[in-house]
Design a protein around this motif. Structure first.
Motif, mmCIF file in Angstrom:
data_model
loop_
_atom_site.group_PDB
_atom_site.id
_atom_site.type_symbol
_atom_site.label_atom_id
_atom_site.label_comp_id
_atom_site.label_asym_id
_atom_site.label_seq_id
_atom_site.Cartn_x
_atom_site.Cartn_y
_atom_site.Cartn_z
ATOM 1 N N ALA A 184 24.611 -24.739 -16.321
ATOM 2 C CA ALA A 184 23.985 -25.435 -15.181
ATOM 3 C C ALA A 184 24.432 -26.901 -15.151
ATOM 4 O O ALA A 184 24.700 -27.459 -14.076
ATOM 5 N N VAL A 216 17.447 -25.195 -12.305
ATOM 6 C CA VAL A 216 17.230 -24.269 -13.417
ATOM 7 C C VAL A 216 15.746 -23.942 -13.406
ATOM 8 O O VAL A 216 14.915 -24.854 -13.395
ATOM 9 N N TYR A 254 19.819 -21.212 -11.556
ATOM 10 C CA TYR A 254 20.056 -20.651 -12.887
ATOM 11 C C TYR A 254 18.718 -20.274 -13.498
ATOM 12 O O TYR A 254 17.733 -20.992 -13.320
#
Ligand code: SAH
Length: 254
Positions: A65, A77, A33
């Motif tokens: 996420a 992330v 992400y």
């Protein structure tokens, strides 16, 4: 199966600045992400899904996420620079605090990265060689008068100041106004460095003074470091100048 969320700092852009821990975390993740252009820096991997989002959607990205990790996946992330510096790590913590109890049971790991001010400082010498602070000039998440009070406090206390997010299309005047404010506290000759897109192919670094700084173009890819009245510039024949802040400081108001 319990999932895992890793918040990974990518550094300023040059793959040499990725830490070994970041490389391992990116390799292990089933889902990535992040802000679209940051994800584009990473080579695609079979079996790894990508979930790009816009720069302004940090809370929604963090929540998505976390949901994905809570479903059992190994999720990473990504942030440019360090994820803890004006970036995703705090957004993740905010969502965990506000979110369902199950998110608190997740394995969450923060992987540091080289933040922009360190990359810019390394290009020019040692501007952060003595006490310094970092300020975001963005007033998306705080009022402008708070930015001004922090600029006053930092400059009058003798801190070197690293300015993140100096200018954006939505904030055309704030940087000039900040420079003007700093002039109340600091001499016209105070060294200032502008580092743009450091670690990327279009990198540029420009050394100037506080008196000239408002006229230097800056954008969202620029990090500005403003010295103190003790900061020095060392000129070198045939080589670029060094900007540094000596390790010893005098009385602030002396
Ligand atoms: N987490 C990032 C900062 C995010 S805020 C970090 O630790 O570096 C975004 C701001 O960081 C930009 O507006 C700019 O001021 C600075 N920045 C990020 N990458 C940069 C780079 N490669 N060169 C210069 N400044 C950069």
């Amino acid at each position: 199966m319990s999932g895992r969320l890793t918040v990974v700092g990518l550094g300023p852009g040059d793959p040499r600045y990725l830490t070994a821990e970041a490389v391992a975390a990116l390799g292990a993740a089933q889902a990535l992400y992040g802000y679209g252009p940051y994800l584009e820096r990473l080579p695609p991997r079979p079996g790894q899904s990508r979930h790009p989002s816009d720069n302004r959607e940090e809370s929604a990205r963090a929540a998505a996420a976390l949901r994905h990790a809570a479903d059992g996946a190994d999720v990473a992330v990504v942030s440019g620079g360090d994820p803890g510096v004006f970036a995703m790590a705090a957004a993740i913590c905010e969502e965990i605090e506000a979110g369902p109890e199950s998110w608190r049971a997740l394995d969450v790991v923060f992987v540091p990265g080289i933040t922009a001010m360190l990359a810019v400082a390394a290009r020019i010498g040692a501007p952060l060689g003595h006490d310094f602070c970092a300020l975001s000039l963005s007033d998306n998440l705080k009022p402008w008068d708070l930015v001004e009070r922090r600029l006053d406090a930092a400059a009058s206390a003798g801190f070197v100041i690293a300015l993140y997010n100096p200018v954006s299309r939505a904030r055309p005047w704030q940087f000039g106004s900040a420079v003007q404010r700093l002039r109340w506290h600091l001499p016209a000759a105070t060294p200032v460095v502008f580092g743009r897109a450091v670690g990327r192919p279009d990198e540029s670094v420009r050394l100037t003074t506080l008196a000239e700084a408002a006229a230097v173009p800056a954008d969202m890819a620029t990090l500005v470091i403003v010295g103190t009245k003790e900061s020095r510039v060392v000129l070198r024949p045939g080589r670029s100048p060094l900007f540094y802040t000596p390790r010893a400081a005098a009385e602030v108001n002396a």
